[in-house]
Each structure stands twice: as C-alpha cells, then as structure tokens.
Design a protein around this motif. Sequence first.
Motif, PDB file in Angstrom:
ATOM      1  N   PRO A   1       2.916 104.636 -58.035  1.00 45.77           N
ATOM      2  CA  PRO A   1       4.034 105.334 -58.671  1.00 45.77           C
ATOM      3  C   PRO A   1       4.901 106.132 -57.698  1.00 45.77           C
ATOM      4  O   PRO A   1       6.121 106.166 -57.826  1.00 45.77           O
ATOM      5  CB  PRO A   1       3.347 106.254 -59.681  1.00 45.77           C
ATOM      6  N   LYS A   2       4.260 106.760 -56.716  1.00 45.99           N
ATOM      7  CA  LYS A   2       5.019 107.577 -55.761  1.00 45.99           C
ATOM      8  C   LYS A   2       5.999 106.719 -54.978  1.00 45.99           C
ATOM      9  O   LYS A   2       7.181 107.075 -54.817  1.00 45.99           O
ATOM     10  CB  LYS A   2       4.046 108.285 -54.806  1.00 45.99           C
ATOM     11  N   LYS A   3       5.521 105.584 -54.495  1.00 46.70           N
ATOM     12  CA  LYS A   3       6.385 104.687 -53.730  1.00 46.70           C
ATOM     13  C   LYS A   3       7.507 104.140 -54.601  1.00 46.70           C
ATOM     14  O   LYS A   3       8.665 104.031 -54.162  1.00 46.70           O
ATOM     15  CB  LYS A   3       5.550 103.541 -53.149  1.00 46.70           C
ATOM     16  N   LEU A   4       7.189 103.807 -55.852  1.00 44.54           N
ATOM     17  CA  LEU A   4       8.189 103.254 -56.757  1.00 44.54           C
ATOM     18  C   LEU A   4       9.274 104.280 -57.071  1.00 44.54           C
ATOM     19  O   LEU A   4      10.471 103.964 -57.055  1.00 44.54           O
ATOM     20  CB  LEU A   4       7.514 102.782 -58.044  1.00 44.54           C
ATOM     21  N   LEU A   5       8.872 105.510 -57.376  1.00 41.50           N
ATOM     22  CA  LEU A   5       9.844 106.539 -57.706  1.00 41.50           C
ATOM     23  C   LEU A   5      10.744 106.884 -56.523  1.00 41.50           C
ATOM     24  O   LEU A   5      11.883 107.323 -56.710  1.00 41.50           O
ATOM     25  CB  LEU A   5       9.131 107.799 -58.201  1.00 41.50           C
ATOM     26  N   ARG A   6      10.242 106.693 -55.319  1.00 42.01           N
ATOM     27  CA  ARG A   6      11.040 106.971 -54.132  1.00 42.01           C
ATOM     28  C   ARG A   6      11.944 105.802 -53.744  1.00 42.01           C
ATOM     29  O   ARG A   6      12.823 105.944 -52.911  1.00 42.01           O
ATOM     30  CB  ARG A   6      10.128 107.302 -52.955  1.00 42.01           C
ATOM     31  N   SER A   7      11.727 104.642 -54.335  1.00 43.20           N
ATOM     32  CA  SER A   7      12.475 103.447 -53.949  1.00 43.20           C
ATOM     33  C   SER A   7      13.896 103.484 -54.508  1.00 43.20           C
ATOM     34  O   SER A   7      14.100 103.691 -55.711  1.00 43.20           O
ATOM     35  CB  SER A   7      11.760 102.191 -54.456  1.00 43.20           C
ATOM     36  N   ALA A   8      14.855 103.261 -53.633  1.00 40.64           N
ATOM     37  CA  ALA A   8      16.246 103.211 -54.074  1.00 40.64           C
ATOM     38  C   ALA A   8      16.507 101.986 -54.944  1.00 40.64           C
ATOM     39  O   ALA A   8      17.484 101.947 -55.699  1.00 40.64           O
ATOM     40  CB  ALA A   8      17.169 103.195 -52.861  1.00 40.64           C
TER      41      ALA A   8
END
Length: 593
Positions: A437-444
Amino acid sequence: MSDTPVATPVSFAEFPAVTTAEWQARLTRDLKGQDPATLRWPLPDGFSVESFYHREAWAALGGPPAPLAHPQAPWLNVPAITVPAGEGRAQIEQAVAALAKGADGIHFILTDAPAFAVHYLAEQLPLAHTYIGYTVATGPDELLRQLVEAAPGTALRGFLRFSPVAVPEGAELSDYRRALRRCVSLTTGMPDFPTLAVNGAFFGNRGATATQQIAFSLNTAAALLAELPNAEISPTQVAAAMHLHVAIGPSYFPEIAKLRALRRLWATLLHAYGLPAALNQRLRIHAHTATWTQTTLDPHTNLLRHTTEAMSAVLGGADTLSVAPFDSLFAEPNDFSGRLARNLSVLLREESGLGQVQDPAAGSYFIETLTDQLAREAWVLFQRMEAAGGLPQVRSQMLEEIKEAATETFRRIASGQQVVVGTNRFQQRGERFSFHPKKLLRSAAFDVTRATYPTEVLRLATALHFERREKKSKRAAVVLLGSNTNQVILESFLNMLLPHERPEIAVSHPPGTLSLLYSSPEEATLMYATPEQFQQFARFIYQIPSEKQVFIPPTLLSSDMPTLQEAVRVFGFQEMKVQGYTTEQVLDRLQGR
C-alpha cells in the motif's frame, strides 16, 4: 434454393394474449399491497427503468425499431499495450506474441511517439493486414508520416487517437488543427484507419452518467466538424475520419443501450450537418473496460466486472474491444493477467457465440425502450451544450456536471446504496494485499479518479497505520484521502453500525477542504485542511521553497514524528469529530476489525 427448408412460423395460439394492464394487475396482486413503483430501478441519468416491459412498449417507439447496422462482425479483440519511453521493441514483440495467442489486433499507447520503432514494427507486423491502434500525446501527424513511409502504398488498418496531456479531450482545438488536418489528408483512401478520435471514455472514466457520455461525445464530434473543415478538407472527410472510444462499465443493460443510442444519434448528428447517411455505416466504436469501476480491494472481482462489461460492449455493437488485466491498477504487465484479459474476449466469441448475430439486442421491449430514453435525454443535453456555445466554451460546465455525478456515486457507494463487491459489501475480512500500500499510494501512476478510490484509500491508509503501530515505527505519515472525503468516511462508517450504535454525528469541515489521515505510532487522526494548507505543508516536508516551482504533492507524505507533528500544528490542520467514537474506533470498524 429449392432444397432450402422453409421456416415454419412459431406461434403459441393456445396461450391467450396478456395485455400490459393484465400484467400490472397480476403484479399488484402478487405484491400484496406493496406499491409496484417500488420495483422501479432509478438510473443516475434521472429516469427510472420499469419492472417489466410488454409489446405495447413498441407503440411508444412508433413500432419495432430496425436492427442497427453493425458492419464488422464479429468484433475484434484488441488488447492495449502501454509503451514506455524508448523504441518499444519489447512491446512490439509482446504484440506479436499476443496476436499468435488470440488477439485480433493491438492498441499501442505510446508514451514517447517520436522514439517508437516504426520500421521495426513494420518488419514484425505487416501493416497492410494487422489491425493496430495508436494513442499518442504529441505529434500524431508525424507518427502517421512515419507509418506511411515504413509501408509505402499500404492502406493501414486500425486507428489513431490523439490525446494531448496538457489539453484534455474536448478542449481547445486551435493549437492542433493543422496536425489533425494533416492526419486526415494522409489517410485519405484508408477507410479502415480513422484518425480523429472522439474520446467518450474521457468522460466515462471520470464518473459521467451514460447520458452525459453520449451527449458530450456528440459535442466533441460537433467541435471537430466545426473546427477542422477548410478549403482542402471537407466536412465529409472529417466525418469519415472520426471514430468513437467508449468506456464500458458493469451496469449491464444500460451499457448495451448506451452504445446503441450512440449509433442512432450519430446518424442524427450527420443529418444535422447535411452529411451523407452512408457515413453512419462507417462509424467504428472502440470499447474498453472502464477504469472508473476497477478496484484494488479484492481485485479478482475485476475479472467478473470485465466479463459483464465485455458482453455489454459486444451486444451493444462495438467493433473493437480492449479488456484490461484485472490487476492493472497496481501490478506491472504480466503474462498471467494479460492472458486472462485476452482470452475473455476469445471465450465470448468462440464458446459463447456472441458474434454470430447482428444486433442481438434488437427487438427487446426493455432494451429498445432504454435505448430510446438514453438517446432522447442525451440529445437534449447535447443541444443544451451547443446552445451555450459548444466546445471548448462549455468544457468547464461539462466537467462540473460530471463532478456532481461522480460525487453522487461516491455518496451512494459510501452509504451502501450502490454495491461494489469486495469493497463496500462482501469484503474479504483481513484481506492481505498482493501489493504494498505504501508504494502504491506514493506512485504517481496510481489512478485516483475511480469510483471506489475514497473507500479504498481509507482502507489502504488504515492498513499502513496499523502496520506502523505494530512495528513501532518512529516515523509518522499524512495520507491525502481526497477532496471532501470526510462525508464519504462518515457515511461508510454509519453504514457499518447497527441501528442502536448510531450516535449523533458532528463534522465541522468547510466545503472544498481536503481529507487527511495523520498516522503516528501511537494514534491515527482523521483531519481536514484547505488545499493551500496542504500545499504549504507538503512543500515544507519536501523542502521545496519556491512557490513558483510547479509541485504536485504525493498522496503519502512521511517524516520523523516530531517534524510531522509540529508541521500539522503549524499549518493548521483540524481534527474531524465523530461524536461518541475515537478515530481509532472508526478506522477499526472500516478496516473490518
């Protein structure tokens, strides 16, 4: 031929005819006093679908409508392949493999069109025989010139869609008229390669109703017909070069009717411009499964959505179809999900036989009536927009009306009135994500324009908070949940409470504010802030001093706890109040704990 069997008329004379009035009387009796009106199905378009339709429905339509012309049957299975910056040789080879395994064509979405290896493409795939679509953000005429040079004397098959990033669909055309006219000129004599895309999917994937999608697509077509003809390019050439791109959602019957209404109104639009009726036979509709309705929660349900969406597309008369992989929101392209997406269309054609009948929905009392209703409502909306000045003058008004429709969808999902399987109903308790989730939420690249995003982002942010608390992380985070999402949070929360648990709810955030989740190892707090406050906060966290520098804050911002805690206080974030419950209790319930 003399030996051809003659079909015997089928009749059921032994059964007496039943009138609509008799059906209604039977319904009233079976409902035992309940109002039959409760069986009506209200659509977001502002009208309701009746609980049943009868032969007399044809009388309101002036008799049974003729089947719609559907020139290319069966439809073509055209998977989409995104080509990142570079020559795209790997993606071209991927396309070759897909064509060998059931695809009928390919739709390349080009990030860097000038660098695309056009000559390598022509070597690998014969352009005279391979159906290939291209979506480009810059230089559509230049790509087309390269294609013509790579295969001289070849009549291309497929389509070209120009989608400039800086100026979205339906906006100002003046900067691009020369390039688009050149595209029309270069493809004169190529009837199977339309180059002017009317992108109704732009509206559909932002939450527009079916009526809005139809009407605003017609407004876009009208803008092309008004802007592009000149001494060298005739209105007939412009009309012949246009094709429709449509996003298909899971509302099965309305989506079938939407495509059928579009075809009917296309003929009306051509007639209004005094163009040859034969051009209606050349209209090509490219349908793809909607991003608006995809989910990250319980993502395998996307397979089921895509099945109904694909069926709606082909039964509604789409000429080409792209089915997205079920995990495209969060996963890199992979063979498994790509194969499932490609084979879905193959199964519908080869095993279900849906391509064997022209206009299979023709004659249905229900679908014919729904098609007529959508067409009438859409034509009124189209005329209203044209009377207000047409595109691009009414673009902001269009987007505002779409935003209102989308906001209403968010509210229905949050309150449980609109079911999204696996997201707000029938959830997987304790679901473990196949992504971080962290990586996804940070993805532009994470799509935040979807119907379920306000619900999803809260679940994802909450999961991050509990994970941080369990690991006793020394850092804190602020997650941007969205604009005016607090009401969605409250309605979602209320929907999960038993009647005796429901307290008075207090919420004190002004309209237009952003909803946030502040998460530290000790606590999580739902908050709100103005866009200006959040922009200043994000600049501070990322140490971007210049106000003139363009900066789009990410969804997830993290820092050491003292810094973030002090920044939240200094920049004036306010806590959202839910009387009778702490934020942790709200999040626990929403997370299914």
